[in-house]
Write an enzyme that holds these catalytic residues in place. Structure first.
Site, PDB file in Angstrom:
ATOM      1  N   GLU A  64      -7.646  13.554  -9.515  1.00 12.33           N
ATOM      2  CA  GLU A  64      -7.442  12.016  -9.474  1.00 12.33           C
ATOM      3  C   GLU A  64      -6.352  11.724 -10.253  1.00 12.33           C
ATOM      4  OE1 GLU A  64      -8.925   9.531  -7.914  1.00 12.33           O
ATOM      5  OE2 GLU A  64     -10.103  10.615  -6.413  1.00 12.33           O
ATOM      6  N   LEU A 107       5.812  15.789 -12.922  1.00 12.12           N
ATOM      7  CA  LEU A 107       4.905  14.739 -12.529  1.00 12.12           C
ATOM      8  C   LEU A 107       5.117  13.284 -13.104  1.00 12.12           C
ATOM      9  CD1 LEU A 107       1.360  16.538 -12.120  1.00 12.12           C
ATOM     10  CD2 LEU A 107       2.772  15.669 -10.269  1.00 12.12           C
ATOM     11  N   GLY A 108       5.960  13.338 -14.328  1.00 11.37           N
ATOM     12  CA  GLY A 108       6.208  12.242 -14.872  1.00 11.37           C
ATOM     13  C   GLY A 108       4.979  11.452 -15.588  1.00 11.37           C
ATOM     14  N   TYR A 109       5.021  10.468 -16.364  1.00 13.80           N
ATOM     15  CA  TYR A 109       4.114   9.723 -16.916  1.00 13.80           C
ATOM     16  C   TYR A 109       3.234  10.716 -17.802  1.00 13.80           C
ATOM     17  CZ  TYR A 109       5.065   6.290 -13.113  1.00 13.80           C
ATOM     18  OH  TYR A 109       5.919   5.527 -12.131  1.00 13.80           O
ATOM     19  N   CYS A 232       0.087   1.306  13.978  1.00 12.61           N
ATOM     20  CA  CYS A 232      -1.111   0.467  14.429  1.00 12.61           C
ATOM     21  C   CYS A 232      -1.790   0.636  15.839  1.00 12.61           C
ATOM     22  CB  CYS A 232      -0.612  -1.015  14.472  1.00 12.61           C
ATOM     23  SG  CYS A 232      -0.151  -1.613  13.057  1.00 12.61           S
ATOM     24  N   CYS A 235      -4.902   2.879  15.258  1.00  9.30           N
ATOM     25  CA  CYS A 235      -5.694   2.547  14.076  1.00  9.30           C
ATOM     26  C   CYS A 235      -7.035   2.010  14.473  1.00  9.30           C
ATOM     27  CB  CYS A 235      -4.915   1.681  13.253  1.00  9.30           C
ATOM     28  SG  CYS A 235      -5.971   0.994  11.892  1.00  9.30           S
TER      29      CYS A 235
HETATM   30  S1  SF4 Z   1      -4.928  -1.634   9.146  1.00 15.46           S
HETATM   31 FE1  SF4 Z   1      -4.327  -0.654  10.936  1.00 15.46          FE
HETATM   32  S2  SF4 Z   1      -3.751  -2.170  12.600  1.00 15.46           S
HETATM   33 FE2  SF4 Z   1      -3.839  -3.123  10.684  1.00 15.46          FE
HETATM   34  S3  SF4 Z   1      -1.600  -2.975   9.749  1.00 15.46           S
HETATM   35 FE3  SF4 Z   1      -2.472  -1.022   9.118  1.00 15.46          FE
HETATM   36  S4  SF4 Z   1      -2.401   0.558  10.740  1.00 15.46           S
HETATM   37 FE4  SF4 Z   1      -1.909  -1.665  11.592  1.00 15.46          FE
END
Ligand code: SF4
Length: 396
Positions: A64, A107-109, A232, A235
């Protein structure tokens, strides 16, 4: 709003159950649930943990912190080398800082590495029993937030990953995904409380699955909702995404106009003595690169030639006189807050015992031993250039 401002923001709190559900369905098939990619997330017998199972918090904490400014693919080999060198908390706590910085090199920082080291000692003192038993580690948010270098998102990431605690995260990936889903009209950093509420709402909508949900959110941001060219079309949030509906998802998150970064020229001396050794110094512990080693030098003053800068800096910072010879290399390096140009000259040591007037210590070392010292990234190219120069000399 972006250019396609017809899309309306949606009430994320109402949508949270549907969003969490579709995200987890997508993640079960497409997520980065791969022990070769995120070995710290897996149980000792190589399986993704069940909701009630704990995972070793040590490896998760290291990952992390490494992931705070760096992508997963870059972090992975560093994490593996780190775990070989410091496989358990007590080994890290007992290590010397030089070894810790050397493992972090690249890794820097570097202040993060020093804080990890300090935190290892604090954690060891807090953990009453066996540090290899996850149950002995602190499991509440306040405890982690009190440790150096641990912010709310890192603590949430550690505790949700290790113990499946119902804590939200808000890293760069999550901010971007949420900002796009909502087509949020201001930079996320100016609406932190709102973004935290959204992230917490998603966790609350999926009882018992905080670990998976946080991983799914990060994976969505890292693999589909990427900074450029988000995918998208595949998505799971497409149907509800306001930025997608606006037609310009890349316009989010909204950012402030970029600042132009201050620029300085640094004259650097690679000083060799008659024995063929090179002079390096260790920076003071403060600041971004504190504790690292470097070739001495400093900022060029107005009207000064670079060779004068190098000679002056070496006189002021090390109390030595040198003959400044040919240029070895010029290296441009951009930090988050400034840009530097290092103009590096070979120098011949003439007189004066080097003194650490502006550093912790100075040392003459053999060029082949430079790899034993942790240097800032900009110095790696100087070392390569020096070694190429010395190979050329040896060949003539
Ligand atoms: S959440 Fe999904 S649909 Fe919306 S911009 Fe990001 S990739 Fe595109």
């Amino acid at each position: 709003m972006g250019q396609g401002g017809s899309a309306k923001q949606q009430d994320l709190s109402e949508l949270a159950p549907a969003l969490s559900h579709s995200l987890l369905v997508w993640w079960e098939i497409q997520g980065r649930k791969d022990s070769a990619l995120k070995p710290w997330m897996f149980t000792d017998d190589g399986r993704w943990p069940e909701p009630s199972q704990h995972v070793d918090p040590y490896g998760i904490w290291i990952a992390e912190v490494m992931l705070q400014q760096t992508q997963l693919q870059v972090v992975l080999p560093y994490w593996q080398r780190w775990m070989q060198a410091f496989p358990r908390l007590e080994v890290l706590a007992a290590a010397d800082e030089h070894a810790v910085l050397l493992r972090w090199q690249g890794l820097g920082y570097y202040s993060r590495a020093r804080r990890l080291h300090e935190t290892a000692r604090l954690l060891l003192a807090q953990i009453g029993g066996d540090p290899t038993d996850p149950a002995c580690w602190p499991q509440d948010l306040e405890c982690w937030l009190a440790l150096p270098g641990i912010g709310r998102s890192t603590a949430g990431g550690i505790l949700s990953s290790a113990f499946n605690n119902p804590l939200a995260i808000l890293d760069g990936n999550v901010r971007r995904v949420l900002a796009r889903h909502q087509a949020h009209p201001t930079p996320p950093m100016r609406a932190q409380a709102q973004f935290w509420r959204w992230s917490e709402g998603l966790i609350a909508a999926t009882p018992g699955r905080a670990r998976d949900l946080n991983q799914a959110l990060m994976d969505l941001g890292a693999t589909l909702c990427t900074p450029r060219n988000p995918s998208c079309g595949v998505c799971p949030w497409l149907e509800h995404c306001t930025a997608y509906a606006s037609g310009t998802p890349e316009a989010y998150p909204v950012t402030d106009a970029p600042r132009s970064l201050p620029f300085s020229v640094i004259g650097v001396g690679v000083v060799l003595n008659q024995a063929g050794e090179v002079l390096i110094d260790q920076r003071l512990n403060e600041g971004l690169l504190g504790g690292l080693w470097e070739f001495p030098g400093g900022k060029q003053e107005p009207g000064e030639t670079i060779t004068v800068t190098v000679a002056r800096e070496l006189r002021e910072e090390l109390a030595i006189e040198v003959e400044v010879n040919q240029e070895l290399i010029t290296v441009d390096h951009a930090y988050s807050h400034k840009k530097l140009r290092f103009i590096v000259h070979l120098c011949r040591w003439l007189s004066g015992e080097p003194q650490p007037l502006a550093s912790q210590q100075v040392r003459w070392v053999k060029p082949e031993e430079l790899g034993d010292y942790p240097f800032p990234a900009a110095n790696a190219r100087i070392i390569e250039a020096l070694q190429a120069y010395l190979r050329g000399l040896a060949a003539t």
